[in-house]
Design a protein around this motif. Structure first.
Motif, PDB file in Angstrom:
ATOM      1  N   ALA A 182       0.846  -1.190   0.000  1.00 40.40           N
ATOM      2  CA  ALA A 182       0.000   0.000   0.000  1.00 40.40           C
ATOM      3  C   ALA A 182       0.883   1.242   0.000  1.00 40.40           C
ATOM      4  N   THR A 183       0.336   2.315  -0.539  1.00 42.33           N
ATOM      5  CA  THR A 183       1.009   3.613  -0.519  1.00 42.33           C
ATOM      6  C   THR A 183       0.132   4.580   0.245  1.00 42.33           C
ATOM      7  N   VAL A 184       0.724   5.259   1.218  1.00 43.88           N
ATOM      8  CA  VAL A 184      -0.006   6.237   2.017  1.00 43.88           C
ATOM      9  C   VAL A 184       0.533   7.620   1.678  1.00 43.88           C
ATOM     10  N   TYR A 185      -0.384   8.514   1.307  1.00 37.93           N
ATOM     11  CA  TYR A 185      -0.032   9.896   1.002  1.00 37.93           C
ATOM     12  C   TYR A 185      -0.463  10.753   2.181  1.00 37.93           C
ATOM     13  N   SER A 186       0.465  11.541   2.713  1.00 35.60           N
ATOM     14  CA  SER A 186       0.152  12.408   3.845  1.00 35.60           C
ATOM     15  C   SER A 186       0.978  13.691   3.739  1.00 35.60           C
ATOM     16  N   ILE A 187       0.615  14.657   4.546  1.00 36.54           N
ATOM     17  CA  ILE A 187       1.272  15.967   4.532  1.00 36.54           C
ATOM     18  C   ILE A 187       2.689  15.881   5.103  1.00 36.54           C
TER      19      ILE A 187
ATOM     20  N   ARG B 184      -0.033   0.933  12.916  1.00 38.89           N
ATOM     21  CA  ARG B 184      -1.489   0.968  13.143  1.00 38.89           C
ATOM     22  C   ARG B 184      -2.250   0.839  11.836  1.00 38.89           C
ATOM     23  N   LEU B 185      -1.806   1.599  10.833  1.00 42.05           N
ATOM     24  CA  LEU B 185      -2.460   1.511   9.525  1.00 42.05           C
ATOM     25  C   LEU B 185      -2.324   0.104   8.931  1.00 42.05           C
ATOM     26  N   GLU B 186      -1.139  -0.478   9.064  1.00 46.92           N
ATOM     27  CA  GLU B 186      -0.911  -1.829   8.535  1.00 46.92           C
ATOM     28  C   GLU B 186      -1.856  -2.839   9.180  1.00 46.92           C
ATOM     29  N   LYS B 187      -2.008  -2.776  10.489  1.00 39.47           N
ATOM     30  CA  LYS B 187      -2.894  -3.712  11.191  1.00 39.47           C
ATOM     31  C   LYS B 187      -4.349  -3.491  10.797  1.00 39.47           C
ATOM     32  N   THR B 188      -4.770  -2.235  10.763  1.00 38.82           N
ATOM     33  CA  THR B 188      -6.165  -1.909  10.444  1.00 38.82           C
ATOM     34  C   THR B 188      -6.545  -2.389   9.056  1.00 38.82           C
ATOM     35  N   PHE B 189      -5.715  -2.059   8.070  1.00 38.15           N
ATOM     36  CA  PHE B 189      -6.056  -2.402   6.693  1.00 38.15           C
ATOM     37  C   PHE B 189      -5.788  -3.872   6.370  1.00 38.15           C
TER      38      PHE B 189
ATOM     39  N   ILE C 149       3.502  -0.865   4.003  1.00 38.30           N
ATOM     40  CA  ILE C 149       3.148   0.511   3.652  1.00 38.30           C
ATOM     41  C   ILE C 149       4.378   1.296   3.222  1.00 38.30           C
ATOM     42  N   THR C 150       4.216   2.011   2.121  1.00 37.11           N
ATOM     43  CA  THR C 150       5.215   2.972   1.667  1.00 37.11           C
ATOM     44  C   THR C 150       4.604   4.349   1.874  1.00 37.11           C
ATOM     45  N   SER C 151       5.314   5.188   2.579  1.00 38.41           N
ATOM     46  CA  SER C 151       4.808   6.519   2.896  1.00 38.41           C
ATOM     47  C   SER C 151       5.332   7.536   1.886  1.00 38.41           C
TER      48      SER C 151
ATOM     49  N   LEU D 158      -4.865   6.522   1.213  1.00 34.64           N
ATOM     50  CA  LEU D 158      -4.201   5.235   1.161  1.00 34.64           C
ATOM     51  C   LEU D 158      -4.623   4.506  -0.107  1.00 34.64           C
ATOM     52  N   ARG D 159      -3.635   3.986  -0.826  1.00 36.38           N
ATOM     53  CA  ARG D 159      -3.914   3.253  -2.066  1.00 36.38           C
ATOM     54  C   ARG D 159      -3.404   1.829  -1.929  1.00 36.38           C
ATOM     55  N   ILE D 160      -4.323   0.871  -2.095  1.00 37.99           N
ATOM     56  CA  ILE D 160      -3.978  -0.551  -2.087  1.00 37.99           C
ATOM     57  C   ILE D 160      -4.494  -1.113  -3.394  1.00 37.99           C
ATOM     58  N   GLY D 161      -3.571  -1.486  -4.274  1.00 37.14           N
ATOM     59  CA  GLY D 161      -3.973  -1.976  -5.593  1.00 37.14           C
ATOM     60  C   GLY D 161      -4.716  -0.895  -6.342  1.00 37.14           C
ATOM     61  N   ASN D 162      -5.946  -1.185  -6.746  1.00 37.23           N
ATOM     62  CA  ASN D 162      -6.763  -0.202  -7.462  1.00 37.23           C
ATOM     63  C   ASN D 162      -7.749   0.504  -6.547  1.00 37.23           C
TER      64      ASN D 162
END
Length: 180
Positions: A109-114, A124-129, A140-142, A154-158
């Protein structure tokens, strides 16, 4: 046959080969490096596809540049260069990584944040998703993206989960436009 179908066949063959030899993780690591190399060097594919560069020169170039890679990866590059399909290498890698992740019950997954996420936030995000997608793990790649304004995307696949302020503003705007 389309490039996507050809790339998928090469990826499946490499997956079977890696599975038989027990080198799946090594191939996956090398492919991550190889994908970065192809993405960052815009002249690599045109050079390897150029008609004035003969197969012997291409083979020598591949041997010199990718000498630290396993024989299977180098052989794949030789084969694709010889068959004038070197431009599908990133697609082969994507398909291969997807096969490896599916076999391990993982997802990328790719996470986009400020701002850059802390290790705790990533975990936390890894466990939740991972629970949400029924996977054993999510890697996760930030990515820092100032246009997000706040929150995360957050983008996972499509699939994209947009919890960003920018996304909320766009949804409000669409709601106002469709109400008129």
């Amino acid at each position: 046959m389309s490039d996507a179908a050809v790339a998928k066949r090469y990826a499946e063959a490499l997956f079977q080969l890696g599975n038989e030899k027990g080198t799946m993780d090594q191939l996956a690591e090398e492919f991550h490096v190889l994908k970065t190399t192809f993405d960052e060097n815009n002249e690599l594919v045109p050079f390897l596809k150029h008609p004035r560069v003969n197969n012997e020169q291409k083979e020598q170039f591949i041997n010199n540049v990718f000498q630290s890679f396993s024989a299977d990866v180098v052989n794949l590059l030789h084969l694709l260069a010889e068959r004038h399909r070197i431009d599908i290498v990133p697609s082969v890698i994507d398909h291969f990584i997807r096969l490896v992740n599916d076999a391990k019950g993982m997802e990328e997954a790719t996470v986009y944040s400020i701002r850059e996420l802390s290790q705790t936030e990533k975990e936390r995000l890894e466990k939740t998703f991972a629970k949400r997608f029924g996977k054993q793990a999510i890697k996760i790649t930030s990515v820092v993206d100032p246009s997000v304004i706040g929150g995360i995307k957050l983008r996972i696949g499509n699939t994209i989960y947009d919890g960003s302020i920018q996304g909320k503003l766009k949804r409000i705007e669409r709601g106002i436009l469709t109400a008129n």
